[in-house]
Design a protein around this motif. Structure first.
Motif, PDB file in Angstrom:
ATOM      1  N   PHE A   1     -42.515  41.506   8.588  1.00  0.00           N
ATOM      2  CA  PHE A   1     -43.638  41.820   7.493  1.00  0.00           C
ATOM      3  C   PHE A   1     -44.047  41.061   6.779  1.00  0.00           C
ATOM      4  O   PHE A   1     -43.290  40.063   6.261  1.00  0.00           O
ATOM      5  N   LEU A   2     -45.127  40.577   6.433  1.00  0.00           N
ATOM      6  CA  LEU A   2     -45.628  39.425   5.516  1.00  0.00           C
ATOM      7  C   LEU A   2     -46.740  40.190   4.566  1.00  0.00           C
ATOM      8  O   LEU A   2     -48.008  40.933   5.060  1.00  0.00           O
ATOM      9  N   SER A   3     -46.497  40.050   3.142  1.00  0.00           N
ATOM     10  CA  SER A   3     -47.748  40.195   2.243  1.00  0.00           C
ATOM     11  C   SER A   3     -47.495  39.160   1.242  1.00  0.00           C
ATOM     12  O   SER A   3     -46.651  38.356   1.326  1.00  0.00           O
TER      13      SER A   3
ATOM     14  N   GLU B   1     -46.653  48.168   4.394  1.00  0.00           N
ATOM     15  CA  GLU B   1     -45.260  48.487   4.405  1.00  0.00           C
ATOM     16  C   GLU B   1     -44.832  49.898   5.263  1.00  0.00           C
ATOM     17  O   GLU B   1     -44.042  49.884   5.871  1.00  0.00           O
TER      18      GLU B   1
ATOM     19  N   TYR C   1     -44.730  48.915   8.806  1.00  0.00           N
ATOM     20  CA  TYR C   1     -43.354  48.186   8.914  1.00  0.00           C
ATOM     21  C   TYR C   1     -42.527  49.223   9.460  1.00  0.00           C
ATOM     22  O   TYR C   1     -41.707  48.887  10.340  1.00  0.00           O
TER      23      TYR C   1
ATOM     24  N   GLY D   1     -48.707  43.546   8.232  1.00  0.00           N
ATOM     25  CA  GLY D   1     -48.817  42.882   6.976  1.00  0.00           C
ATOM     26  C   GLY D   1     -50.252  43.129   6.192  1.00  0.00           C
ATOM     27  O   GLY D   1     -51.074  43.974   6.906  1.00  0.00           O
TER      28      GLY D   1
ATOM     29  N   ARG E   1     -40.064  34.702   2.380  1.00  0.00           N
ATOM     30  CA  ARG E   1     -40.933  34.265   3.032  1.00  0.00           C
ATOM     31  C   ARG E   1     -41.208  33.134   4.142  1.00  0.00           C
ATOM     32  O   ARG E   1     -41.456  33.373   5.156  1.00  0.00           O
TER      33      ARG E   1
ATOM     34  N   GLU F   1     -51.258  47.069   0.461  1.00  0.00           N
ATOM     35  CA  GLU F   1     -49.874  46.755   0.763  1.00  0.00           C
ATOM     36  C   GLU F   1     -48.909  48.109   1.090  1.00  0.00           C
ATOM     37  O   GLU F   1     -47.972  47.759   1.936  1.00  0.00           O
TER      38      GLU F   1
END
Ligand code: ADP
Ligand code: MG
Length: 698
Positions: free
Chosen positions: A356-358, A337, A340, A383, A366, A333
């Motif tokens: 950004f997606l996690s 980040e 990102y 992500g 989300r 993560e």
């Protein structure tokens, strides 16, 4: 896996000859032997020479030998460990047989006048030559004992299955092999001749029952041509299976991404540095791949700090310029980040939308991101592996980049590729790794990929000075840190994960932080570890990046990718317990800016010789390839590829390090077979990799 195989063939029916009862089958199952074929590929781990009888006078302590003689005298002892001592005589001398326990029937046999044949290691004892608990057989006048005609194989075995039993089983298996029309020769005749290799059957016969004149040392070194032939076939099967994956993938529909260069020229103009030659070359290689209408599958290798991120950026822009999306996945993560932040800074001015997606992006944020990905509004998606979950659907994903690939194995690679199946074509794939993988390993593990190497660091990097200190000298280290912070430098303090649970390590990090804060009250100390909420992690990283925090206490979550150029000092605790490649990765977090950097490896006293040697390697070189090679030799591929991935590389007979010199030949022949002998591909893969399903998949 075992259970499944058993169901397929049934325990007994798998053995097409008599003599395997339920009990033996159970033992064999523990050795993962389920069929005669498995048994034939269960090779001896060493050999004994019982083909000749030696004279007692010629025995050499330390060697194993067969002798024959008559018991001359016995003494039963009450005190001490020895219960029975026999004096054995032949026409040349005397040797003692020493027993610590004797069964009743044995004490009946071991009497003066009995003739024995013994086998054991010869030692020098208090009374001269002796054998301790030798294997022995009584020689009767009327019944001469035959001598072995070949070297005696010693097999890896399991409790309950004696060497004698397993030898008998292999004898049967060899007879079966010779009589049945099975275990087909897969190497085409002309190739066998070209390589001067024996046939498979001859090779197996030889390895299980080597003729008496063969040197045991040659067998142990795997130097006989029969062994080489088996190794060769196994390596060939591995290579071919990966090549097949590659060709299958290349025959899929991809999407051709033309080179417009509008965005990339703008981007180039904004960059604060000039690309290195190596970066330019690799960018070109990628651009060339992306134009093609079949999917790219390329690995970019480059040591820590060689500047892979910007190379990825150019690839992504080519996708965006063609109206498609590009996604990049990072293993942590923290790194995702960071990507990102970087890409946001780089691309937003160009009018490119970055999201950004996690797993930690929740609720409304989300759904907004998912919606943007689905609508195509999001052009660049960064992500973690969350990107590959079911709920994520891309409109037109044309490029997938996987950063720090050494954390993903063959199976995951298949998964990423499968993700592209959502669309009518396969996205291009770029895989980036900072772990320099020794050539032999790369050729075997990544044969399904094309490779590019960034073999140059950006100019002006200062070398990292590494010192190795005992933990007892922490005070000195703290003094050093104080000095560095006073000079405006920033420091990482790493508390690595060592066999313990993550929770304990995170506690240790907290404790270390409190201690350091007491010792260095004038400085700001922050912390990141795996159990922190991602917001907290993120804000700590941002503060460190912005220079608001002087010292960052961290677990190995910072191992991959983290880039804070002003940080120039790194302390690593318990360094002796980490792999060299991992230390190299960690150390690569410093030495990214223009000031000279330092790395202190703290160890717990006392250090073993091996640990000393390993830490010395770290002190002496910062060349990732050298370090990886050393690690490979010392700790095997698991250290470099991650233990999970070693399953992908588990060989029955071959050993990538020992057998690396035949790899070029293997590769040549693999290409030949792919071209001219396609019919042997499926049986070859089945024979050697039958249970590794993921190999067959795209
Ligand atoms: P890695 O290959 O380890 O992923 P990064 O892409 O994180 O390396 O780059 C390391 C640092 O070097 C970053 O701060 C990046 O901006 C910088 N950098 C990359 N390429 C160059 C270059 N050609 N000249 C100067 N600095 C560069
Ligand atoms: Mg990186």
């Amino acid at each position: 896996m075992c259970a499944k195989k058993q169901n397929e063939v049934g325990v007994t029916s798998a053995f097409q000859f008599h003599g395997i009862g339920k009990q033996s089958a159970k033992h064999l199952a523990r050795l993962e032997i389920f069929s005669v074929q498995d048994l034939l590929f269960h090779l001896p781990s060493r050999y004994q020479d019982r083909t000749r009888i030696e004279f007692i006078r010629q025995l050499i302590p330390g060697n194993e030998a067969v002798i024959e003689g008559t018991i001359h005298q016995i003494s039963t002892l009450q005190r001490g460990r020895t219960k029975l001592l026999c004096e054995l005589k032949d026409e040349t001398g005397i040797i003692h047989l020493r027993f610590f326990h004797v069964l009743t029937f044995q004490s009946k046999i071991l009497q003066p006048g009995t003739r024995l044949r013994c086998y054991s290691e010869v030692r020098m004892g208090p009374k001269g030559l002796e054998m301790v608990h030798p294997e022995f057989q009584v020689i009767r006048k009327d019944k001469p004992l035959p001598l072995d005609q070949h070297l005696t194989p010693i097999y890896p075995t399991t409790e309950g299955l004696t060497q004698y039993a397993i030898r008998k089983l292999t004898t049967n298996a060899l007879a079966w092999m010779r009589n049945e029309n099975t275990l087909h020769e897969l190497l085409p005749e002309p190739l066998l001749q070209l390589l001067s290799y024996p046939t498979l059957k001859d090779a197996l016969q030889f390895v299980h029952r080597p003729p008496r004149q063969v040197l045991i040392t040659n067998l142990l070194d795997n130097k006989t041509v029969a062994q080489q032939r088996l190794v060769f076939e196994e390596l060939l099967a591995h290579r071919i299976s990966l090549l097949q994956v590659k060709y299958k993938f290349q025959s899929q529909m991809g999407v051709s991404l033309a080179k417009h260069e509008k965005l990339s020229q703008q981007f180039r103009a904004c960059l604060l540095f000039q690309l290195t030659h190596a970066q330019e070359r690799v960018i070109q290689e990628i651009q060339h791949d992306l134009i093609l209408s079949h999917p790219m599958l390329r690995l970019v290798q480059g040591d820590v700090g060689s500047g892979k991120t910007v190379v990825a950026a150019f690839a992504m822009l080519q996708s965006v310029e063609n109206g498609h999306q590009a996604a990049m996945m990072a293993p942590t993560e923290l790194l995702a980040e960071q990507h990102y932040r970087v890409f946001h800074r780089w691309f937003e001015p160009l009018g490119v939308k970055v999201v950004f997606l996690s797993g930690n992006v929740k609720a409304r944020a989300r759904s907004a991101v998912l919606e943007a990905i689905k609508s195509g509004d999001a052009q660049i998606i960064l992500g973690t592996h969350a990107l590959f979950q079911q709920e994520v659907s891309f409109t037109s994903l044309a490029l997938v980049i996987i950063d720090e690939q050494h954390r993903f194995g063959v199976q995951q690679r298949a998964l990423f590729r499968a993700k592209g199946m959502q669309l009518s074509y396969f996205p291009h794939q770029l895989i980036m790794t900072a772990t320099p993988i020794p050539r032999t390993l790369a050729m075997s593990f990544y044969a399904d990929l094309d490779c590019s190497t960034i073999n140059e660091l950006p100019p002006g990097r200062m070398p990292i000075m590494t010192s190795v200190l005992a933990n007892s000298r922490r005070e000195e280290v703290v003094t050093r840190i104080r000095k560095a912070c006073q000079q405006g430098r920033q420091v990482y303090w790493v508390c690595p994960l060592i066999d313990e649970s993550e929770a304990i390590v995170c506690q240790a990090a907290t404790k270390t932080m409190e201690e350091l804060q007491k010792l260095l009250p004038e400085f700001k100390i922050g912390m990141v570890h795996g159990r922190m909420h991602s917001n907290h992690k993120e804000s700590a990283m941002r503060a460190f990046q912005a220079g608001e925090i002087h010292l960052l206490v961290a677990t190995t979550v910072i191992e991959v990718g983290v880039d804070v150029p002003n940080a120039s000092v790194m302390i690593i605790e318990n360094a002796e317990r980490l792999g060299l490649s991992q230390l190299h990765q960690l150390r690569g977090r410093v030495g990214r800016g223009l000031t000279a950097s330092h790395c202190v490896l703290l160890y717990q006293y006392p250090l073993s010789e091996l640990a000393k040697a390993r830490l010395a390697v770290m002190r002496e070189t910062t060349d990732g390839f050298k370090i990886a090679q050393y690690d490979l030799e010392l700790r095997g591929p698991g250290e470099i590829l991650g233990t999970k991935q070693t399953g992908d590389l588990s060989f029955r007979i071959a050993d990538l390090i020992r057998d690396s010199d035949i790899l070029p030949q293997v590769h040549k022949i693999a290409d030949l077979i792919m071209r001219d002998h396609k019919e042997v591909i499926p049986p070859l893969i089945e024979r050697w990799l039958g249970n590794k399903e993921e190999y067959g998949k795209v």
